[in-house]
Design an enzyme around this catalytic site. Structure first.
Site, mmCIF file in Angstrom:
data_model
loop_
_atom_site.group_PDB
_atom_site.id
_atom_site.type_symbol
_atom_site.label_atom_id
_atom_site.label_comp_id
_atom_site.label_asym_id
_atom_site.label_seq_id
_atom_site.Cartn_x
_atom_site.Cartn_y
_atom_site.Cartn_z
ATOM 1 N N GLU A 1 13.670 -15.648 -1.206
ATOM 2 C CA GLU A 1 13.508 -16.910 -0.616
ATOM 3 C C GLU A 1 12.581 -17.836 -0.596
ATOM 4 O OE1 GLU A 1 14.986 -16.263 3.491
ATOM 5 O OE2 GLU A 1 15.977 -14.431 3.020
ATOM 6 N N ASP B 1 0.868 -1.187 -0.025
ATOM 7 C CA ASP B 1 -0.036 -0.004 -0.038
ATOM 8 C C ASP B 1 0.673 1.147 0.060
ATOM 9 O OD1 ASP B 1 -2.664 1.272 0.500
ATOM 10 O OD2 ASP B 1 -1.434 2.072 2.077
#
Length: 541
Positions: A252, A210
């Site tokens: 990851e 956001d």
């Protein structure tokens, strides 16, 4: 611990995915208390599978006093009790994934709620404390500090500063209840990296960021001068180091990011999409574009060009939880979107808006890249007029009541025409009132109607996934489309060999290019097989 590496095709799912935005409070009410919840979403998973979406983006579902629809987060690791529990969220993520639907969550890094533990501690600790260093506290100007520390304007209107009883002011670019974090503080960065890992560990596939261009502030917090470069709080260079560290974490877990980046400068916008930063960002130029052939073509060309420069796929969206619904916007004299232009009582032709929205659906879904669909758009919902005494959006109040706010696109969905409150859930009135006649848009009615908006979206998403013409040679989602030679008021392009999309914005019906089959049309062709005004078609050639 990161999941096993997926195949290349699976890893690239986000490049051309169809992603459905869920505003939990208004989607479906599973416990009958008038507020949408995770139980309601879980019950509607079969509907979402049948619709044909690849992922769900959830607007904030965290613990929040809901001063700004959940974008005032009190605890990123806790689900708000109105929506359910963390265990339910984990179950929803897993159940959706078992059905082939991934989950994207919303992170709000610019600010937190004034109920957040950090801000409560800052208030208690007082002026000059380490706790206040996590935010932007300043002394005021004037003889008695009665003037705000600078002349900035809040995104919601008015000053972005609130004064405390001890005389200090704190910064909030949005509502008073949303204090901005100090992203120059290492603890702020560390906390958000930990939050990302927390949710990736629970199986989410992506994160929507956001207000992604607002986090970093000029440490001097100077007054704003028009044309100032760099801007004191928008698109500062420090942001890119933040997002590089985030990208390393996402990699990851094979997670992806989509940023809310409102920037007019296309070159600076593209910087956020470099290979070591965000994967995608919302395309607001297309969203806000008027229903005009030249402007739409320019928006499409500019979007593809700016994304191609960094090898990123474009995103296409017509509406979201902040924006006037497509059916209503396209039925007005001014068909573009601008927050500053929102007013009460704007005349709207819903039949015209619906015809254009159907055509726009086929246009947006035919473009190369990812498509975002806001809940209820597939039902053709219009913007609702909320009674003045029921409006909750702080944007309305911060602008002195002149702006109707964003509640009109957040009205609870109609599911069953013959049930109370259009089947939203139970007999308790929903948290926002549904307009008279809302049940006419109910999903159960539209499911049985081959000409409904819902049927159009289902078929479009099915074809988008299965028709070879939508495939992109090479890296998915970044290929340029090829425009066909047409009249100026007609948009026609090929994606790959075998597929053509034509949209007619001219007053007269348009001749179609040679084709072997009509795959899908937003409305009927005329008696001679021509494409009427405000109608789109997908052709196999």
């Amino acid at each position: 611990m990161a999941a096993n590496r997926p195949s290349e095709a699976t890893a690239n799912w986000w490049r051309d995915a169809a992603i459905y935005q869920i505003y939990v409070r208004s989607f479906a009410d599973g416990d009958g208390d008038g507020t949408g919840d995770l139980a309601g979403v879980r019950a509607k998973l079969p509907y979402l599978v049948e619709l044909g979406v690849d992922a769900l983006w959830f607007t904030p579902w965290y613990l929040s006093p809901l001063a700004d629809g959940g974008y005032d987060v009190a605890d990123y690791r806790t689900i708000d009790p109105a929506f359910g529990t963390l265990a339910e969220a984990e179950k929803l993520i897993a159940e959706a994934r078992g059905l082939g639907i991934r989950t994207i969550i919303d992170i709000v890094p610019n600010h937190v709620s004034d109920r957040h533990a950090w801000f409560r501690a800052a208030l208690e600790a007082g002026s000059g404390s380490p706790e206040r260093d996590l935010f932007h506290f300043r002394a005021g100007r004037g003889a008695d500090g009665e003037i705000p520390p600078n002349d900035w304007v809040s995104e919601f209107g008015g000053t972005p500063w609130t004064r405390l009883d001890d005389g200090e002011w704190y910064l909030h670019l949005f509502a008073t209840q949303q204090p901005d974090l100090n992203w120059a503080h290492p603890a702020v960065r560390q906390e958000h990296e930990d939050v990302l890992r927390f949710w990736f560990e629970r199986g989410v596939s992506g994160v929507r960021i956001d207000s992604a261009a607002l986090l970093a502030k000029d440490p001097a917090l100077p007054d704003f001068t028009l044309g100032q470069d760099p801007h004191p709080f928008v698109d500062r260079d420090e942001l890119h180091d933040i997002y590089r560290s985030w990208r390393a974490i996402a990699d990851e877990y094979d997670g992806v990011f989509v940023g809310e980046v409102w920037l007019p400068d296309t070159e600076r916008f593209a910087r956020y999409l470099r290979p070591d930063e965000l994967h995608t960002a919302f395309n607001f130029n297309f969203l806000a574009c008027p229903w005009d052939p030249a402007l739409l073509r320019t928006a499409i060309d500019d979007t593809l060009a700016e994304h191609a420069s960094v090898g990123a796929p474009a995103t296409w969206v017509l509406c979201n939880h902040d924006v006037t619904r497509t059916v209503t916007r396209y039925g007005r004299a001014e068909t573009g979107f601008d927050f500053a232009a929102k007013t009460f009582g704007t005349p709207t032709d819903l039949a015209l808006g619906t015809r254009r929205a159907r055509a726009a659906a086929l246009l947006s879904l035919a473009l190369p890249g990812a498509a975002y669909l806001y809940q209820g758009e597939e039902l053709g919902l219009p913007e609702a007029d909320i009674p003045l005494d029921r409006i909750q959006d702080p944007m309305h109040f911060r602008k002195g009541g002149t702006d109707p706010g964003r509640d009109g696109c957040r009205v609870p969905l109609p599911w069953s025409a013959r049930e109370p409150h259009a089947g939203f859930g139970g007999t308790t009135a929903p948290w926002l009132p549904q307009p008279a006649g809302w049940s006419a848009y109910a999903a159960d009615l539209q499911s049985d109607d081959p000409d409904s908006m819902l049927s159009l979206y289902r078929e479009a998403l099915r074809l988008r996934r299965s028709e070879p013409g939508f495939e992109t040679a090479g890296q998915p989602g970044i290929a340029r489309l090829t425009w066909l030679d047409t009249a100026p008021e007609v948009l026609a392009f090929t994606r790959t060999e075998g597929l053509v999309c034509v949209v007619n914005l001219a007053a007269e019906p348009a001749e179609l290019p040679s084709h072997t089959a009509v795959l899908l049309a937003s409305g009927p062709l005329d008696r001679t097989g021509r494409l009427p005004q405000d109608t789109a078609v997908w052709l196999r050639v």
